[in-house]
Enzyme design. Sequence first.
Site, PDB file in Angstrom:
ATOM      1  N   CYS A   1      -5.648   9.547   3.964  1.00  0.00           N
ATOM      2  CA  CYS A   1      -4.408   8.801   4.195  1.00  0.00           C
ATOM      3  C   CYS A   1      -3.894   7.991   3.010  1.00  0.00           C
ATOM      4  O   CYS A   1      -2.804   8.231   2.501  1.00  0.00           O
ATOM      5  CB  CYS A   1      -4.586   7.872   5.390  1.00  0.00           C
ATOM      6  SG  CYS A   1      -5.149   8.672   6.897  1.00  0.00           S
TER       7      CYS A   1
ATOM      8  N   HIS B   1      -0.752   1.074   4.849  1.00  0.00           N
ATOM      9  CA  HIS B   1      -1.996   1.553   4.254  1.00  0.00           C
ATOM     10  C   HIS B   1      -1.973   1.517   2.732  1.00  0.00           C
ATOM     11  O   HIS B   1      -2.530   2.387   2.066  1.00  0.00           O
ATOM     12  CB  HIS B   1      -2.327   2.961   4.752  1.00  0.00           C
ATOM     13  CG  HIS B   1      -3.800   3.178   4.906  1.00  0.00           C
ATOM     14  ND1 HIS B   1      -4.334   4.381   5.330  1.00  0.00           N
ATOM     15  CD2 HIS B   1      -4.864   2.357   4.686  1.00  0.00           C
ATOM     16  CE1 HIS B   1      -5.655   4.300   5.362  1.00  0.00           C
ATOM     17  NE2 HIS B   1      -5.989   3.074   4.988  1.00  0.00           N
TER      18      HIS B   1
END
Length: 470
Positions: free
Chosen positions: A102, A160
């Site tokens: 990710c 993130h």
Amino acid sequence: MSDGPQSSRLTRRTLAGAAVGALGAGAAAASASGPAYAEQPFRAVARGGRTPRPNILVILADDLGWGDLSVYGAPRIRTPHLDRLARDGVRFTQGYSAGAVCSPTRVALYTGRHPGRIKGGLAEPISAPGPDNGIPPEHPTLGSLLKDAGYATAMVGKWHGGFLPWFSPLKSGWDSFFGNYSGGLDYFSKWAGNGYDLWDGEQQVDDPRYYTDIVTEKAVGVVRRNARLNQPWLLNLNFTTPHWPWEGRGDKAVSDELTARLKAGDSRALFHEDGGSLAKYEEMVEDLDRAVGRVLDELRRTGQDRDTIVLFQSDNGGERFSYNWPLSGEKASVNEGGIRVPMIVSWPGRLRGRQVDDTPVYTTDWTATFLELGRATPDAAYPLDGTSLVPHLFQGRRVPERDLFWRTRGGRALRRGDLKYARLDGVDHLYDLRADVREQADLAKKRPADLAALKAAWEAVDATLLPYPA
């Protein structure tokens, strides 16, 4: 190399039982799904003058596999809204994420550079707060550069890119942010590995509803608000769907169990290794499709669709319930199944619909593309690693030949043309993706000169990056 129109093999999709030329590089897959229209080889729309500055909507799915959309050959999953996006635009058969998990891909998208150029890009993924685990506020980003060029900027969903107090979208060029800072969180409780994780900017907020619904509602609100602006805009819409835990909107009891385990110290509870199913995964992907459809409908309702370029892609390959056939590998791997992702771009009136493009393209290419379209000037001190696709998409030129590069702690890969060098489990391999997209015929011993050349090219890029910490 010729600057004429990009050539591409005709790919034809029809209704049930038709063959789907979805892989590019000479491969094909069979599917019982697919839209009832023929896709044509990509050709740019011939227009005079400069391409106008568009609004930019970038939609990321989370851990969506290469074949998990019906337009990419999923045998069971139905995704009519994303199929419509492909029908109205260009579907890439060889779209790649810059990372195999990710946060490296997100670092690459936000910065336009290989993840290993900053310390925060070395985490795979970013999971712990710390002053080195993120995108430094002083580093130029897609958000900050477009903001400087006059864009309104917003992010909804998964960031993130590092944790507070050191990092946030608001510190990196986005005017507003609503979402989560971590990689994965429970869809109801909003608990993640580092605690509660739902934020409006840098303030925690409470909302017990299903997270995909919240993200969708907030994105629709941003699109509606942007219709009143007298300036172009950027919206990064980052869903966590279909990332684990495997929860649909009717699974509050599952959420309660996982959250209790997490609060009791079970750090792996959210990985949901004892849950999920193909049926649940199918439900989550189809829910993602409906969510994207709501946002696209709002774009049309407010009359902004013809002024907006939309990119949809996954942040990396699929996980345990994904349909990746015939690719090998999955998330975290540098095999094709870990890095080749569904990728669709649409801009009605500027890009023809019902097109398929076999050109290999890469996360950082889109950063460079959006900066050029937005007439934003990259910072010379932070050179981009991507190649703008503007000449290809809008002038019909071939994308210049270049190497595509991947590095993880456990693997390495470099693609040059149809050849791919990969180190897997400490062993060097060479594959011809045109003939062998599944990466089963290792040519390392047959073509040692090609292996050596690609390996040397990989090592030359690697020498410019930060080393992984011991």
